[in-house]
Design a protein around this motif. Structure first.
Motif, PDB file in Angstrom:
ATOM      1  N   ALA A 175       5.254  -8.711  -5.624  1.00 15.51           N
ATOM      2  CA  ALA A 175       3.884  -8.866  -5.118  1.00 15.51           C
ATOM      3  C   ALA A 175       3.663  -7.976  -3.902  1.00 15.51           C
ATOM      4  CB  ALA A 175       3.620 -10.329  -4.756  1.00 15.51           C
ATOM      5  N   ILE A 176       4.661  -7.875  -3.040  1.00 11.11           N
ATOM      6  CA  ILE A 176       4.538  -7.020  -1.856  1.00 11.11           C
ATOM      7  C   ILE A 176       4.403  -5.559  -2.274  1.00 11.11           C
ATOM      8  CG2 ILE A 176       5.747  -6.205   0.202  1.00 11.11           C
ATOM      9  CD1 ILE A 176       7.026  -9.006   0.384  1.00 11.11           C
ATOM     10  N   ALA A 177       5.184  -5.152  -3.260  1.00  4.81           N
ATOM     11  CA  ALA A 177       5.108  -3.761  -3.721  1.00  4.81           C
ATOM     12  C   ALA A 177       3.758  -3.454  -4.348  1.00  4.81           C
ATOM     13  CB  ALA A 177       6.233  -3.491  -4.725  1.00  4.81           C
ATOM     14  N   ILE A 178       3.221  -4.410  -5.105  1.00  4.06           N
ATOM     15  CA  ILE A 178       1.954  -4.171  -5.795  1.00  4.06           C
ATOM     16  C   ILE A 178       0.785  -4.181  -4.809  1.00  4.06           C
ATOM     17  CG2 ILE A 178       0.325  -5.097  -7.487  1.00  4.06           C
ATOM     18  CD1 ILE A 178       2.769  -6.136  -9.055  1.00  4.06           C
ATOM     19  N   PHE A 179       0.646  -5.283  -4.071  1.00  2.06           N
ATOM     20  CA  PHE A 179      -0.527  -5.434  -3.197  1.00  2.06           C
ATOM     21  C   PHE A 179      -0.362  -4.651  -1.891  1.00  2.06           C
ATOM     22  CE2 PHE A 179      -0.416  -9.340  -5.794  1.00  2.06           C
ATOM     23  CZ  PHE A 179      -1.641  -9.204  -6.419  1.00  2.06           C
ATOM     24  N   GLY A 180       0.828  -4.723  -1.288  1.00  2.50           N
ATOM     25  CA  GLY A 180       1.056  -3.956  -0.067  1.00  2.50           C
ATOM     26  C   GLY A 180       1.071  -2.461  -0.330  1.00  2.50           C
ATOM     27  N   GLY A 181       1.761  -2.061  -1.392  1.00  2.18           N
ATOM     28  CA  GLY A 181       1.774  -0.645  -1.733  1.00  2.18           C
ATOM     29  C   GLY A 181       0.404  -0.130  -2.110  1.00  2.18           C
ATOM     30  N   GLY A 182      -0.357  -0.944  -2.834  1.00  4.68           N
ATOM     31  CA  GLY A 182      -1.721  -0.545  -3.186  1.00  4.68           C
ATOM     32  C   GLY A 182      -2.599  -0.376  -1.959  1.00  4.68           C
ATOM     33  N   PHE A 183      -2.448  -1.281  -1.000  1.00  2.77           N
ATOM     34  CA  PHE A 183      -3.234  -1.175   0.236  1.00  2.77           C
ATOM     35  C   PHE A 183      -2.885   0.107   0.990  1.00  2.77           C
ATOM     36  CE2 PHE A 183      -3.241  -1.829   4.851  1.00  2.77           C
ATOM     37  CZ  PHE A 183      -4.597  -2.069   5.070  1.00  2.77           C
ATOM     38  N   CYS A 184      -1.591   0.379   1.160  1.00  5.18           N
ATOM     39  CA  CYS A 184      -1.175   1.589   1.886  1.00  5.18           C
ATOM     40  C   CYS A 184      -1.643   2.851   1.171  1.00  5.18           C
ATOM     41  CB  CYS A 184       0.343   1.602   2.050  1.00  5.18           C
ATOM     42  SG  CYS A 184       0.985   0.293   3.118  1.00  5.18           S
ATOM     43  N   LEU A 185      -1.554   2.873  -0.157  1.00  4.83           N
ATOM     44  CA  LEU A 185      -2.002   4.034  -0.911  1.00  4.83           C
ATOM     45  C   LEU A 185      -3.502   4.242  -0.756  1.00  4.83           C
ATOM     46  CD1 LEU A 185      -1.344   6.305  -2.902  1.00  4.83           C
ATOM     47  CD2 LEU A 185      -1.695   4.666  -4.769  1.00  4.83           C
ATOM     48  N   LEU A 186      -4.263   3.146  -0.788  1.00  2.00           N
ATOM     49  CA  LEU A 186      -5.712   3.240  -0.618  1.00  2.00           C
ATOM     50  C   LEU A 186      -6.069   3.796   0.757  1.00  2.00           C
ATOM     51  CD1 LEU A 186      -8.525   2.580  -1.796  1.00  2.00           C
ATOM     52  CD2 LEU A 186      -8.323   0.314  -0.756  1.00  2.00           C
ATOM     53  N   PHE A 239      -3.733 -12.512  -1.123  1.00  2.00           N
ATOM     54  CA  PHE A 239      -4.846 -12.873  -0.249  1.00  2.00           C
ATOM     55  C   PHE A 239      -4.799 -12.091   1.054  1.00  2.00           C
ATOM     56  CE2 PHE A 239      -6.359 -15.357   3.365  1.00  2.00           C
ATOM     57  CZ  PHE A 239      -7.685 -15.580   3.013  1.00  2.00           C
ATOM     58  N   ALA A 240      -3.628 -11.995   1.685  1.00  2.00           N
ATOM     59  CA  ALA A 240      -3.521 -11.335   2.991  1.00  2.00           C
ATOM     60  C   ALA A 240      -3.937  -9.869   2.901  1.00  2.00           C
ATOM     61  CB  ALA A 240      -2.097 -11.460   3.529  1.00  2.00           C
ATOM     62  N   PHE A 241      -3.439  -9.151   1.911  1.00  2.00           N
ATOM     63  CA  PHE A 241      -3.780  -7.730   1.796  1.00  2.00           C
ATOM     64  C   PHE A 241      -5.220  -7.533   1.340  1.00  2.00           C
ATOM     65  CE2 PHE A 241       0.854  -7.200   1.836  1.00  2.00           C
ATOM     66  CZ  PHE A 241       0.965  -6.123   2.690  1.00  2.00           C
ATOM     67  N   ALA A 242      -5.735  -8.415   0.485  1.00  2.00           N
ATOM     68  CA  ALA A 242      -7.140  -8.312   0.074  1.00  2.00           C
ATOM     69  C   ALA A 242      -8.059  -8.576   1.263  1.00  2.00           C
ATOM     70  CB  ALA A 242      -7.429  -9.292  -1.056  1.00  2.00           C
TER      71      ALA A 242
END
Length: 602
Positions: A68-79, A188-191
């Motif tokens: 979950a960290i890789a998906i949501f956290g990585g997605g946030f950093c990439l964005l 939730f946190a990254f969103a």
């Protein structure tokens, strides 16, 4: 009523002489409930300490939820990285003012002169201000010489800081959730951070909010780790790290000492648990006190010269009812729903001391909803006191000061978001449990919770789409996502042209005059010095090339551009008579800039 009870008991005569043990009937008076010994009052520090010691390690949480960290956290950093690469740094030129500008000038002074004594103008004294937000970004200024490269490097450095805050917030939110929902706390946190305009601003500008929030959360987690060990005095490495984090947090924002309140409350529970030597107990009290006194003394100029006077100014001139409505109706709900303030058609804060809430029926209803959300949060806070007493003290302690800073209350509360999420969730959970037996449809909890979460995220996303820019102004000036490319292009082109012109002016002979809050902007961007108008302006304008810069980078300010220009010219009339020769002008649908040569009238 009496009853007989036979037992072999020692019988004592009137003189207290022990006789032989013989069976005798014993009459016992029945117990009276009101005479029973009452249970001792709940020790909130001890129960909270037990709760924190029962939490799973953050490393266990991170290892289990790495997907979950890789998906949501990585997605946030990439964005965020895509945004840094796509947005021209010139788009942020008009946003370099007040706090970001002052922090940048502190970093620039450190790189240029080796100290943080920065000036806004050649005829002004070094301004007292927190230097650490700029010092943290100084490596970007060391690595690059051009402002655009420095700005992009600062933005790249900000991304892991904001992402680290979101990750620690997800872990804190998981304290009250079953393991099967822990991936949801990460999502939730990254969103929340991605939808929050205030957190996105912390990615694209050198502000203090993100590093302060990240360092304080990390200090709290380390504090829990140290105090829950059997031998806290042996955690030398963690103690050193916690001290460093406290110092950095204090230098970032002078509300940092509230960390000691959290540590004291949790330490009191550890004290009750026993097992601490006298040396450790003395150190728990003396070391923080000495450290705090030393930090206050070293930063006395900024604390007593600037920051300490601000709360008293708001107490004296601020509208008290507006302060409370802002806290309960906007600031606290903004920490629960990331785009809550964007739904107001008219900004509720009129100026730094006054606010007007409910100017339209929709705004009034939205304010009432915000108050209801705050009431739920407060109820959950009270219900959580036996487990999260240190967190409650940590959040409540700075509120009397933060609530006074009405224009910035929402921004200052960002550092406490994960704990506010916990309190709000606790309040909603209690209401939900009581509602389920009364409303049949409420028994389908998963369906309703999922639908509610989707509705909230869709609402927040719609508000963000509709007001991607111009979020601090009237809704009529808001910029939607559809108009964002044209808006970004117009602002970037206008201010890029202005920079190119200013860099053609002779550096040694040029002095700039700007509006309040922007003085020093082009010192940072184009390395051109400013002059604050005073009685010597006539002489200075005779010997130097003095230019008045009138600029706007947001639509609402450009609507009154002429009035703003006249206001700036009238300010100079106090120091003599001048002529204003236009030497540069550029405008677009979204931005405008003009430059005038200021010369003494003959």
């Amino acid at each position: 009523m009496w009853r007989d009870q036979s037992a072999a008991l020692p019988q004592i005569d009137a003189r207290g002489i022990l006789r032989d043990f013989i069976p005798i009937p014993l009459r016992v008076r029945p117990e009276r409930p009101h005479l029973q010994t009452r249970e001792p009052p709940l020790d909130l520090t001890k129960s909270s300490f037990d709760f924190h010691c029962g939490l799973e390690s953050p490393f266990v949480f991170f290892r289990r939820e790495w997907r979950a960290i890789a998906i949501f956290g990585g997605g946030f950093c990439l964005l965020m990285l895509m945004g840094v690469a796509w947005l021209d740094p010139s788009f942020f030129y008009p946003r370099l003012q007040t706090d970001p500008l002052l922090y940048y000038l502190k970093a620039k002074a450190l790189v240029d002169s080796g100290n943080t004594a920065a000036r806004l103008a050649v005829n002004s004294r070094p301004f007292p201000y927190a230097a650490m937000p700029g010092v943290l970004r100084a490596p970007a200024l060391f690595a690059f010489r051009d402002f655009d490269d420095q700005w992009r490097a600062i933005q790249v450095l900000n991304i892991p800081i904001v992402a680290g805050f979101a990750l620690m917030s997800a872990y804190i939110l998981s304290w009250t959730q079953p393991v099967r929902r822990h991936w949801m706390t990460v999502a939730f946190a990254f969103a929340f951070v991605a939808l929050s305009p205030m957190w996105i601003t912390n990615v694209y500008a050198p502000l203090a909010d993100a590093p302060y929030a990240a360092f304080t959360l990390l200090a709290i987690l380390i504090c829990i780790r140290i105090l829950c060990r059997q031998s806290p005095g042996r955690s030398t490495g963690l103690l050193v790290i916690s001290v460093v984090l406290f110092i950095v947090a204090f230098l970032l924002r002078f509300t940092g000492p509230v960390l000691l309140i959290f540590a004291a409350a949790l330490g009191r529970g550890r004290w009750s648990a026993g097992g601490l030597s006298r040396r450790v107990k003395r150190s728990m009290f003396i070391v923080p006190l000495v450290l705090l006194i030393a930090l206050v003394w070293l930063n006395s100029q900024a604390i007593f010269g600037r920051y300490l006077a601000e709360p008293f100014t708001f107490v004296k001139y601020g509208d008290k009812s507006a302060l409370m409505l802002n806290l309960m109706g906007v600031a606290l709900p903004d920490q629960i729903m990331p785009d809550f303030h964007l739904a107001f058609s008219q900004p509720p804060i009129i100026d730094i001391f006054h606010g007007r809430f409910g100017r339209t029926p929709v705004d009034a209803a939205w304010t009432v909803l915000g108050i209801a959300m705050s009431a739920t949060l407060i109820f959950g806070l009270w219900r959580s006191r036996s487990r999260m007493f240190p967190e409650i003290l940590y959040v409540v302690a700075p509120l009397p000061v933060l609530a006074l800073m009405m224009p910035s209350t929402s921004r200052y509360l960002m550092s406490y978001q994960p704990f506010l999420w916990l309190f709000f969730f606790e309040g909603v959970s209690v209401f939900w449990i009581r509602l389920k037996p009364l409303v049949p449809i409420a028994r389908k909890s998963r369906l309703i919770i999922g639908a509610s979460a989707i509705a909230v995220m869709v609402t927040a996303g719609a508000l963000r789409w509709y007001r991607v820019a111009g979020t601090g102004a009237d809704r009529s000036f808001a910029v939607s996502m559809n108009a964002a490319p044209a808006y970004i292009g117009g602002v970037s082109t206008t201010f890029r042209s202005l920079r190119n012109f200013l860099e053609t002016l002779p550096k040694d002979r040029t002095l700039l005059i700007g509006s309040a809050g922007t003085v020093g902007r082009w010192t940072a961007i184009a390395n051109r010095s400013y002059y604050v108008p005073d009685s010597a302006l006539v002489s200075i304008a005779s010997n130097k090339e003095v230019y008045l810069i009138v600029e706007c980078g947001t639509l609402e300010y450009c609507q009154s551009f002429s009035e703003w220009k006249n206001h700036l010219e009238e300010r100079l009339c106090y120091f003599g008579e001048f002529s204003y020769t236009p030497v540069f002008s550029v405008r677009s649908n979204w931005a405008r800039a003009e430059v005038f040569r200021v010369e003494p009238s003959t």
